[in-house]
Design a protein around this motif. Sequence first.
Motif, short mmCIF file in Angstrom:
data_model
loop_
_atom_site.label_atom_id
_atom_site.label_comp_id
_atom_site.label_asym_id
_atom_site.label_seq_id
_atom_site.Cartn_x
_atom_site.Cartn_y
_atom_site.Cartn_z
N SER B 32 0.83 -1.22 0.00
CA SER B 32 0.00 0.00 0.00
C SER B 32 0.86 1.26 0.00
O SER B 32 0.53 2.23 0.67
CB SER B 32 -0.95 0.04 1.21
N MET B 34 1.37 3.29 -2.38
CA MET B 34 0.72 4.33 -3.19
C MET B 34 1.52 4.75 -4.44
O MET B 34 1.10 5.63 -5.17
CB MET B 34 0.42 5.61 -2.37
N ILE B 35 2.67 4.13 -4.67
CA ILE B 35 3.48 4.56 -5.81
C ILE B 35 2.72 4.35 -7.12
O ILE B 35 2.67 5.23 -7.97
CB ILE B 35 4.85 3.85 -5.81
N VAL B 37 -0.46 4.24 -7.66
CA VAL B 37 -1.58 5.18 -7.74
C VAL B 37 -1.10 6.55 -8.19
O VAL B 37 -1.71 7.20 -9.04
CB VAL B 37 -2.27 5.29 -6.36
N ARG B 38 0.04 6.96 -7.63
CA ARG B 38 0.54 8.30 -7.93
C ARG B 38 1.22 8.37 -9.28
O ARG B 38 1.28 9.44 -9.89
CB ARG B 38 1.49 8.76 -6.82
N GLU B 39 1.76 7.27 -9.75
CA GLU B 39 2.44 7.28 -11.04
C GLU B 39 1.47 7.10 -12.20
O GLU B 39 1.80 7.44 -13.33
CB GLU B 39 3.49 6.17 -11.11
N ILE B 45 -6.06 3.84 -10.79
CA ILE B 45 -5.86 2.93 -9.66
C ILE B 45 -6.27 3.63 -8.37
O ILE B 45 -5.95 4.81 -8.17
CB ILE B 45 -4.39 2.49 -9.57
N ILE B 47 -6.32 2.90 -4.01
CA ILE B 47 -5.96 2.04 -2.88
C ILE B 47 -6.67 2.56 -1.64
O ILE B 47 -6.66 3.77 -1.38
CB ILE B 47 -4.43 2.01 -2.66
N ILE B 88 3.08 1.42 -16.61
CA ILE B 88 3.94 2.19 -15.71
C ILE B 88 3.79 1.67 -14.27
O ILE B 88 4.76 1.57 -13.53
CB ILE B 88 3.64 3.70 -15.83
N ILE B 90 3.23 -1.35 -13.30
CA ILE B 90 3.98 -2.60 -13.18
C ILE B 90 5.46 -2.30 -13.07
O ILE B 90 6.18 -2.84 -12.24
CB ILE B 90 3.68 -3.50 -14.40
N GLU B 91 5.91 -1.37 -13.92
CA GLU B 91 7.32 -1.00 -13.95
C GLU B 91 7.75 -0.34 -12.64
O GLU B 91 8.85 -0.56 -12.15
CB GLU B 91 7.51 -0.01 -15.10
N GLU B 92 6.88 0.49 -12.07
CA GLU B 92 7.27 1.28 -10.90
C GLU B 92 7.13 0.53 -9.58
O GLU B 92 7.72 0.93 -8.59
CB GLU B 92 6.43 2.56 -10.83
N CYS B 93 6.33 -0.52 -9.55
CA CYS B 93 6.08 -1.19 -8.26
C CYS B 93 7.39 -1.74 -7.69
O CYS B 93 8.01 -2.60 -8.30
CB CYS B 93 5.07 -2.32 -8.41
N PRO B 94 7.81 -1.26 -6.51
CA PRO B 94 9.09 -1.73 -5.96
C PRO B 94 9.01 -3.17 -5.45
O PRO B 94 10.03 -3.77 -5.18
CB PRO B 94 9.36 -0.78 -4.79
N ASP B 96 7.06 -5.67 -6.96
CA ASP B 96 6.57 -6.57 -8.02
C ASP B 96 5.20 -7.16 -7.67
O ASP B 96 4.95 -8.34 -7.89
CB ASP B 96 7.58 -7.69 -8.30
#
Lengths: 194, 127
Positions: B32, B34-35, B37-39, B45, B47, B88, B90-94, B96
């Motif tokens: 949670s 929020m990355i 959501v914000r990206e 998206i 949360i 984006i 998927i790419e940004e989620c730290p 995975d």
Amino acid sequence: MNRHGDEIVQTTSEQWRDAVAAALAEGFSWFDSLIGIDEVGRPSGGDEEVRVVVRLVRHDPEGDPQGRQLHVRIPRELDQARLDSIGDLVAGAAWYERETHDMFGVSFTGGDDRPLLWHLDTPRHPLRKDELLAARLETPWPGAKDPDDDTAQASRRRTLPPGVPDPQLLDDPSVTPAELVASLGRARSRRARR
Amino acid sequence: MNNDDRTTPGAPTPDAATGHGSIRLIEERCTSCMICVRECPTWCITIEAHSEVLPDEQGHHPSRQRVRTVHVLDEFTIDWALCMYCGICIEECPFDALEWAGPHVLGAADLVGLVHDRHALAEAGSR
């Protein structure tokens, strides 16, 4: 050369038309695109400028096609954002000039500035960075939520969504485009790609 | 190739390598943060989450001044009417916690039906 192998030629508004004509004469006769870039807020400086880029390609029957980009920086002020039209040199460029006029407020002397894509009574230029995105201002941003809101760890720093300026500046008539753009919420810098 | 019966009729069938059909949520990896959501450029998206103090010694330990909390995910939605399948998130989620899932999202009778909750997203592409 840029990373795509295009040759980049910086030109001036006085030489721009001649530079296009010269490229055509050298065989760069395939017109790819003409578009603007609003330079306000870019690290390269040039807060008062719009860059116009035209890309021409020479198709070599023996080898790979070669691209040439002509870049020209012109003042951002609407009454000075002006270039000579190349619509008579390149068939079809007039459409791109009209689009660039719609989107960036760049006028083309000797060309056709009638609206192409953007028909409004009051002209606005939506790809200028200080043009406010009304829907973004009005729509609640899902990213404003903070799961820590109910705890002592709640972040004091409010994040703004990308492209939305500091609301305090909106009511200030003296604010410059550069100040407005500097206050825009930013996307996080992207992680390095694998 | 995924010739699954949930694919919208007539929609291109994505293969495993290139399919940008839908996105799966792996809930146990989501923190949670929020990355995503914000990206997300389309703001598709959402949360809902809250923080809970970790139980007993993990949360309140005499050696620490602050209590330790953990985010608990209550809801995670993707509005497929807004998503443009850019990936984006998927790419940004730290962690995975998001990944491409094969088949395209089915059509729905109304816009509300295109908002998928965490249960639907957990199963994306699995049937």
